[in-house]
Design an enzyme around this catalytic site. Structure first.
Site, PDB file in Angstrom:
ATOM      1  N   ASN A 208      54.435 106.448  62.177  1.00  0.00           N
ATOM      2  CA  ASN A 208      54.782 107.169  63.398  1.00  0.00           C
ATOM      3  C   ASN A 208      54.022 108.489  63.441  1.00  0.00           C
ATOM      4  O   ASN A 208      53.208 108.781  62.560  1.00  0.00           O
ATOM      5  CB  ASN A 208      56.292 107.380  63.496  1.00  0.00           C
ATOM      6  CG  ASN A 208      56.844 108.104  62.285  1.00  0.00           C
ATOM      7  OD1 ASN A 208      56.476 109.242  61.999  1.00  0.00           O
ATOM      8  ND2 ASN A 208      57.730 107.435  61.545  1.00  0.00           N
ATOM      9  N   LYS A 287      44.057  90.606  53.269  1.00  0.00           N
ATOM     10  CA  LYS A 287      43.876  91.085  54.631  1.00  0.00           C
ATOM     11  C   LYS A 287      44.051  89.947  55.633  1.00  0.00           C
ATOM     12  O   LYS A 287      43.476  88.871  55.478  1.00  0.00           O
ATOM     13  CB  LYS A 287      42.479  91.703  54.789  1.00  0.00           C
ATOM     14  CG  LYS A 287      42.200  92.197  56.206  1.00  0.00           C
ATOM     15  CD  LYS A 287      40.776  92.736  56.331  1.00  0.00           C
ATOM     16  CE  LYS A 287      40.492  93.136  57.783  1.00  0.00           C
ATOM     17  NZ  LYS A 287      39.099  93.624  57.954  1.00  0.00           N
ATOM     18  N   LYS A 339      77.481 108.527  61.611  1.00  0.00           N
ATOM     19  CA  LYS A 339      77.007 108.609  60.222  1.00  0.00           C
ATOM     20  C   LYS A 339      77.789 109.618  59.394  1.00  0.00           C
ATOM     21  O   LYS A 339      77.475 109.841  58.227  1.00  0.00           O
ATOM     22  CB  LYS A 339      75.512 108.945  60.207  1.00  0.00           C
ATOM     23  CG  LYS A 339      74.662 107.875  60.879  1.00  0.00           C
ATOM     24  CD  LYS A 339      73.188 108.026  60.582  1.00  0.00           C
ATOM     25  CE  LYS A 339      72.394 106.893  61.229  1.00  0.00           C
ATOM     26  NZ  LYS A 339      70.958 106.924  60.866  1.00  0.00           N
TER      27      LYS A 339
END
Length: 405
Positions: A208, A287, A339
């Site tokens: 990210n 790969k 949480k």
């Protein structure tokens, strides 16, 4: 009087918020700083140079072509004198001039002539603040190391409501000259930072946009506030903070394992890393070759580091981060409750001038009985603000626990 040897050069430009600058000077002087003021022609329409001279105790400078001052190269002397140069208010016009290196008055010339760090406290109409030209200028200035203080949101002189208000004088003074009390002395803090990489094959991975800058800033701030700090970092292009134990990891599973191995002796856990929620079910050993028009990958959930720490039998004071693109308050409060966190810091990553890969950020901090808005500022300054709140709320939990013993 912690800053009695600090020289602050305050540049005042022509915005309505200039009327607050005598109070700003007073706040800076109260911290012990030496303050000299440079005022632009338009700023004189909003604030009196005589008032500024009275509160600063120094002559006000206002003319690049002042014959008496320039006989001794006054603008160079001022540029060399300054330890920090603050422009407050910083108008949209001033930001544009800084961006393009104009030097058509004393203040803009000083900005080019000084080697001191430059700070700007923007003040303008909300539409001017949001304009693409202004945001582009801010991005360029940030890339050069100019540090942003604000703006705040709220009602403006024109009647609009939105971002663009100059921060209050005390806020600016505290950001520019932050007190660094040892409020975290004796505490061990574990902080996660950066992204994780989830391998697809030996040459590819998913990740990210996290740069790790916020987490690294938190580690540095915590250490400066007296804490013993362990920083667990995903792959970033940053230098580890001094006097901070830094452990480098790659994947979410690596980060989870490392956190659980190190969390036992931690008083506070700050989960700032942008951990991948999912990873490829299969990591190809060779790969993957381009053959078909489509490639299908199956993903499985990664362990939830933040939740696992918060649900330990004797958990540390646990602080989460919520990077959102919409419904920021709703999602952050949901995560806080779900949480079982002590605190969560939420930021809007849809705003390209803050958050991922930016030098600035803005946070809304929530805890079970309250919240606080931290306005746009350089991440290092913001980190100190946040960790002071963490220290305060941590102490409150210790006091509450003691009453039940």
């Amino acid at each position: 009087m912690q800053f009695q040897n600090t020289n602050i050069l305050l540049g005042i430009t022509g915005g309505i918020a200039a009327y607050k600058t005598p109070d700003l000077v007073r706040k800076l002087v109260a911290k012990g700083a030496n303050v000299r003021v440079v005022i632009t022609r338009s700023a004189k329409e909003f604030v009196s140079p005589l008032a500024l001279q009275a509160v600063s105790g120094n002559t006000i400078s206002d003319d690049l072509l002042d014959k008496d001052a320039e006989a001794a190269m006054g603008h160079i002397e001022l540029a060399r004198w300054a330890d920090k140069l603050l422009i407050a208010p910083a108008t949209a016009n001033t930001l544009a001039k800084l961006t393009y290196g104009l030097a058509d008055d004393l203040l803009s010339t000083l900005c080019l002539a000084t080697s001191a760090p430059i700070y700007v406290a923007p003040a303008m109409n909300q539409q001017m603040w949001s304009a693409k030209a202004t945001q582009s200028n801010l991005a360029i200035l940030a890339s050069r190391g100019v540090q942003l203080l604000g703006p705040a949101q709220g009602e403006q002189a024109c009647g609009d409501v939105g971002p663009g208000r100059m921060l209050e004088p005390q806020e600016i003074a505290d950001l520019l000259l932050p007190d660094v009390p040892q409020v975290l002395a004796g505490k061990h803090i574990t902080i996660t930072a950066g992204p994780t990489r989830e391998d697809i094959d030996p040459v590819r991975y998913i990740t990210n946009h996290s740069s790790g800058k916020m987490g690294y800033a938190l580690a540095k701030a915590s250490q400066q506030l007296g804490a013993k700090v362990t920083l667990i970092s995903g792959p970033v292009d940053l230098t580890p903070p001094e006097n901070v134990k830094t452990i480098l990891v790659s994947s979410a599973q690596d980060m989870h394992n490392t956190v659980m191995q190190n969390i036992k002796d931690s008083d506070i856990f700050v989960a700032c890393a942008a951990v991948a929620d999912y990873r490829p079910k299969q990591n190809a050993t060779q790969k993957i070759k381009k053959s078909e028009q489509e490639l299908t990958l199956t993903f499985v959930k990664n362990p939830d580091i933040l939740s696992d720490v918060a649900h330990l039998p004797d958990p540390p004071f646990t602080v989460g981060f919520a990077a959102e693109t919409q419904n920021l308050r709703e999602y952050a409060l949901g995560k806080l409750s779900r949480k079982k966190l002590n605190m969560i810091a939420a930021n809007d990553v849809s705003n390209k001038t803050i958050g991922f890969n930016s030098e600035q950020n803005a946070l809304t901090v929530f805890w079970p009985k309250g919240e606080k808005q931290l306005n746009i500022a350089d991440k290092n300054l913001l980190a100190t603000q946040l960790m002071k709140i963490v220290a305060e709320k941590f102490e409150e939990t210790q006091t509450e626990d003691a009453t039940f013993v």
